[in-house]
Motif scaffolding. Structure first.
Motif, PDB file in Angstrom:
ATOM      1  N   ARG A  82       0.822  -1.203   0.000  1.00  0.00           N
ATOM      2  CA  ARG A  82       0.000   0.000   0.000  1.00  0.00           C
ATOM      3  C   ARG A  82       0.862   1.261   0.000  1.00  0.00           C
ATOM      4  O   ARG A  82       2.001   1.240   0.481  1.00  0.00           O
ATOM      5  N   VAL A  83       0.285   2.338  -0.526  1.00  0.00           N
ATOM      6  CA  VAL A  83       0.961   3.635  -0.490  1.00  0.00           C
ATOM      7  C   VAL A  83      -0.050   4.708  -0.105  1.00  0.00           C
ATOM      8  O   VAL A  83      -1.258   4.528  -0.254  1.00  0.00           O
ATOM      9  N   ARG A 112       4.156   7.676   0.263  1.00  0.00           N
ATOM     10  CA  ARG A 112       4.611   6.983   1.467  1.00  0.00           C
ATOM     11  C   ARG A 112       4.341   5.496   1.290  1.00  0.00           C
ATOM     12  O   ARG A 112       3.227   5.098   0.930  1.00  0.00           O
ATOM     13  N   VAL A 113       5.349   4.684   1.566  1.00  0.00           N
ATOM     14  CA  VAL A 113       5.288   3.254   1.259  1.00  0.00           C
ATOM     15  C   VAL A 113       5.138   2.447   2.540  1.00  0.00           C
ATOM     16  O   VAL A 113       5.883   2.652   3.512  1.00  0.00           O
ATOM     17  N   GLN A 114       4.179   1.542   2.542  1.00  0.00           N
ATOM     18  CA  GLN A 114       4.036   0.611   3.656  1.00  0.00           C
ATOM     19  C   GLN A 114       5.124  -0.460   3.547  1.00  0.00           C
ATOM     20  O   GLN A 114       5.399  -0.970   2.461  1.00  0.00           O
ATOM     21  N   ASN A 115       5.752  -0.802   4.649  1.00  0.00           N
ATOM     22  CA  ASN A 115       6.832  -1.793   4.668  1.00  0.00           C
ATOM     23  C   ASN A 115       7.903  -1.481   3.620  1.00  0.00           C
ATOM     24  O   ASN A 115       8.214  -2.302   2.747  1.00  0.00           O
ATOM     25  N   PRO A 116       8.506  -0.288   3.677  1.00  0.00           N
ATOM     26  CA  PRO A 116       9.494   0.081   2.651  1.00  0.00           C
ATOM     27  C   PRO A 116      10.767  -0.749   2.735  1.00  0.00           C
ATOM     28  O   PRO A 116      11.517  -0.823   1.758  1.00  0.00           O
ATOM     29  N   HIS A 123      -0.654   4.803  10.620  1.00  0.00           N
ATOM     30  CA  HIS A 123      -2.093   4.567  10.737  1.00  0.00           C
ATOM     31  C   HIS A 123      -2.834   4.857   9.438  1.00  0.00           C
ATOM     32  O   HIS A 123      -3.947   4.349   9.227  1.00  0.00           O
ATOM     33  N   PHE A 124      -2.254   5.659   8.545  1.00  0.00           N
ATOM     34  CA  PHE A 124      -2.934   5.969   7.285  1.00  0.00           C
ATOM     35  C   PHE A 124      -3.098   4.734   6.398  1.00  0.00           C
ATOM     36  O   PHE A 124      -3.988   4.680   5.555  1.00  0.00           O
ATOM     37  N   PHE A 125      -2.231   3.744   6.578  1.00  0.00           N
ATOM     38  CA  PHE A 125      -2.298   2.561   5.716  1.00  0.00           C
ATOM     39  C   PHE A 125      -3.525   1.703   6.003  1.00  0.00           C
ATOM     40  O   PHE A 125      -3.862   0.826   5.213  1.00  0.00           O
ATOM     41  N   GLY A 127      11.012   8.919   7.459  1.00  0.00           N
ATOM     42  CA  GLY A 127      11.249   7.590   7.992  1.00  0.00           C
ATOM     43  C   GLY A 127      12.700   7.178   7.836  1.00  0.00           C
ATOM     44  O   GLY A 127      13.615   7.995   7.875  1.00  0.00           O
ATOM     45  N   ARG A 128      12.897   5.892   7.601  1.00  0.00           N
ATOM     46  CA  ARG A 128      14.246   5.332   7.571  1.00  0.00           C
ATOM     47  C   ARG A 128      14.815   5.162   6.167  1.00  0.00           C
ATOM     48  O   ARG A 128      15.992   4.839   6.025  1.00  0.00           O
ATOM     49  N   VAL A 129      14.003   5.359   5.122  1.00  0.00           N
ATOM     50  CA  VAL A 129      14.514   5.133   3.771  1.00  0.00           C
ATOM     51  C   VAL A 129      13.690   5.934   2.779  1.00  0.00           C
ATOM     52  O   VAL A 129      12.484   6.170   2.993  1.00  0.00           O
TER      53      VAL A 129
END
Length: 679
Positions: free
Chosen positions: A429-430, A565-569, A550-552, A529-531
């Protein structure tokens, strides 16, 4: 050599023009005579190209001095041409060029100087085509100048065959290509846009027969070029619809199209190859035909298993016709073949969706009729057909070959996919841009992955989301102070002219925040975030991690300032770096957890496609639609389906605005551009 033979040879050489009598004294006399054959070059040209050469007798008296083709300078000491019939008895017999059965374009003689202006064909039909091209408007005066220039270049060269007609009318190639163009509607184009000549009642004995054929030849060629351009996305310029629609169009070059189609054995198949080759485009094409009532499964029009009239069949019913229904839809019989169970209900719903009827799982008279005659599909609603046409057009914005490994984001679906060898290997998801800060539609190459990135705050967030929270307080003997807790909460720092600045030393009442550099160093609170995944582009957007997980969980995820924004990037980074750097999953996870502004440059750029598909055809033939987040469907409908000539890709851009309008537009665009550079 005997004396009598030497006398005969000397007499023979004396009768030949251009050959000195002294040649009789040399041993190479016979060789020189054979190499001087005047038609040898023309004969070789006939054998190689099948060309017809001019065998008329040259007028030696009026002939000008030969000219070199390379330098245009006179050639000295060139032997005169010998008339074909002037050879004496006993000389080597010449091979005459074959006489053509019908007039054909003449070839230029090898000793004729090259001229700049096009040669005129001796073929009346080809000459008529050339004349019509030369009588038309100047190529530079037309918005499609490249297409006319390509036609002029092709038809002005002697020996080039006509492509679509001959003296009898439309050729087999002409019929194939016009038949393909007539089916433009099957591919989401409008067949009425392409003008094709009607030669069904052509009379070759009519006085204007040649002119009619010349017009038909050029009309078909122009239509071929227009079809190829439109098939690759040239009907409209997306940037004229919205500056957020910025795909890279790969329109074909007209001269390459006309040169290539001239030598293709199947002109219709070549023209069809300009349509998108992606499986989803083909699924959309089939669905379009189905909704229009042009079903492609007519071989199954009368299936062997027929359901006669009977009661309504629904989930939980028991009836002898249920077993027949199972066989018709190829559903396993189960413990009780006559019981309408969940598996059969799902099969019925799938069949109903494929045939554009209400998918309620109830078999009534309408569903029975479709089961017995599946080609009698219900006509789709105009809204569904329009949505399919718009999404077929968006496939034309993508390259035919997207690459063996790429990343794609479908904005209305809020989904990211990693594709390898045409198979989706990862989906996540994004979160995309809000309606007022939309994510643009474009393509570019990912060049690097950055672990622990810095965030440079754009001007729009400085002025709209930070400065309003910096308020004055205090006063009296200690003077006015400023509440800068918003900077501390988000670990934001400030530089001015490259030097760090204490926020309390700034007079915020006078300071122009746009001249101050706000940034957030790598940390657990960093909004990126981290990446982050960097694919440089003029829109200043990229994909990255986020703190707001929480948006995901939401179904509608339009919350960013334009970036994705990427879920589990970390999973996405691991797949990309495994493919490009052969990194292990553990190495990627370590960089993800501990990286501080660690940039990993990719060895091979990864294509990234940001798309905007609002309709998708599933594998079972059903369709899924997505919300038109930014109103692009509405804009495209106006431009593409309502005679939107002002949006044509071949139209020139609008005139330069005045200085005041340009300044206002620059201020507006810059603010929006920086807004996209946010989280």
């Amino acid at each position: 050599m005997k004396p009598i033979h030497m006398i005969a040879l000397a007499l023979l050489c004396a009768t030949l023009p251009g050959l000195p009598a002294s040649a009789a004294d040399k041993e190479t006399t016979e060789t020189a005579m054979l190499s001087a054959e005047p038609l040898s070059t023309d004969l070789l040209r006939i054998q190689m190209f099948g060309a017809v050469v001019d065998t008329a007798k040259p007028d030696v008296k009026k002939e000008a001095a030969p000219v070199s083709l390379r330098t245009n300078a006179p050639v000295a000491n060139k032997p005169a041409l010998r008339e074909p019939d002037a050879a004496p008895k006993g000389a080597a017999r010449k091979v005459a060029a074959p006489k053509p059965a019908a007039p054909k374009p003449e070839m230029r003689r090898a000793d004729t100087p090259r001229i700049a202006s096009p040669a005129i064909s001796a073929d009346p039909l080809q000459h008529a085509v050339q004349r019509r091209l030369s009588d038309g408007a100047s190529a530079t005066a037309s918005p499609k100048a490249g297409e006319k220039a390509a036609l002029v270049k092709y038809y002005d060269e002697l020996g080039r065959p006509l492509l679509w007609v001959d003296e009898k009318g439309l050729t087999a190639r002409g019929k194939a290509v016009t038949s393909e163009i007539a089916r433009a509607g099957d591919y989401g184009l409008d067949a009425s846009d392409y003008k094709l000549p009607d030669l069904s009642g052509f009379d070759r004995t009519a006085p204007d027969a040649t002119a009619t054929l010349a017009i038909a030849e050029l009309e078909i060629s122009r239509t071929v070029l227009a079809y190829a351009r439109d098939a690759r996305g040239g009907r409209i310029d997306p940037r004229r619809i919205s500056r957020n629609l910025d795909p890279t169009l790969a329109l074909p070059k007209p001269d390459e199209v006309i040169q290539s189609i001239a030598y293709r054995p199947d002109a219709g198949a070549y023209l069809r190859s300009f349509q998108p080759q992606h499986p989803q485009f083909e699924a959309l094409r089939k669905k379009l035909r189905a909704l229009r009532g042009d079903g492609t499964d007519r071989e199954n029009a009368e299936p062997k298993i027929q359901l006669s009239g009977g009661p309504l069949l629904r989930l939980g019913d028991t009836d002898p016709q249920v077993a027949l229904l199972r066989r018709r839809l190829d559903v396993p019989q189960g413990d009780n073949p006559e019981r309408y169970d969940d598996a059969l209900a799902e099969a019925v719903k799938r069949f109903q969706r494929e045939h554009n009827t209400t998918a309620d799982g109830v078999v009534g008279p309408g569903t029975r009729r479709l089961l017995n005659k599946p080609h009698l599909r219900n006509a789709g609603s105009p809204a569904d057909i329009r949505k399919i046409l718009l999404n077929m057009e968006r496939w034309r914005w993508l390259p035919q070959d997207q690459g063996q490994f790429y990343v794609t984001v479908n904005v209305p679906e809020f989904m990211l996919r990693v594709v390898k060898d045409d198979e989706t290997i990862h989906t996540t998801r994004v979160v995309v841009g809000k309606a007022r800060t939309p994510t643009p539609v474009f393509s570019n190459d990912m060049k690097s992955v950055v672990f622990g990135p810095y965030w440079n705050v754009p001007n729009s967030i400085k002025t709209g989301e930070i400065r309003p929270y910096i308020r004055p307080y205090g006063g009296g003997w200690y003077g006015r102070r400023w509440d800068t807790r918003v900077l501390e909460q988000h670990e934001l720092r400030i530089k001015y002219n490259g030097q760090h600045v204490d926020p309390q030393t700034i007079d915020w009442a006078r300071a122009d925040v746009r001249k101050l550099h706000f940034y957030q160093p790598p940390s657990p609170k960093n909004v990126l975030g981290r990446v982050k995944f960097v694919f440089p582009n003029k829109h200043d957007v990229y994909m990255h991690d986020t703190q707001e997980k929480h948006f995901f969980k939401r179904s509608v995820r339009a919350e960013s300032h334009g970036c994705m924004r990427v879920q589990n990037p970390d999973d996405v980074a691991a797949i990309i770096l495994k493919h490009d750097q052969n990194w292990s999953a553990q190495k990627t996870q370590t960089a993800f957890n501990t990286g501080y502004d660690k940039r990993v440059s990719l060895k091979t750029a990864v294509p990234v496609y940001i798309t905007y598909f609002t309709l998708w055809v599933n594998e079972d033939g059903s369709i899924k639609t997505y919300r038109d987040l930014y109103g692009h469907d509405r804009r495209m409908t106006t431009a593409l389906l309502r005679n939107g000539r002002n949006y044509a890709a071949t139209k020139r851009l609008e005139a330069a605005p005045t200085r005041e309008r340009q300044a206002a537009r620059t201020r507006h665009d810059s603010g929006t551009r920086f807004a996209r550079n946010a989280y």
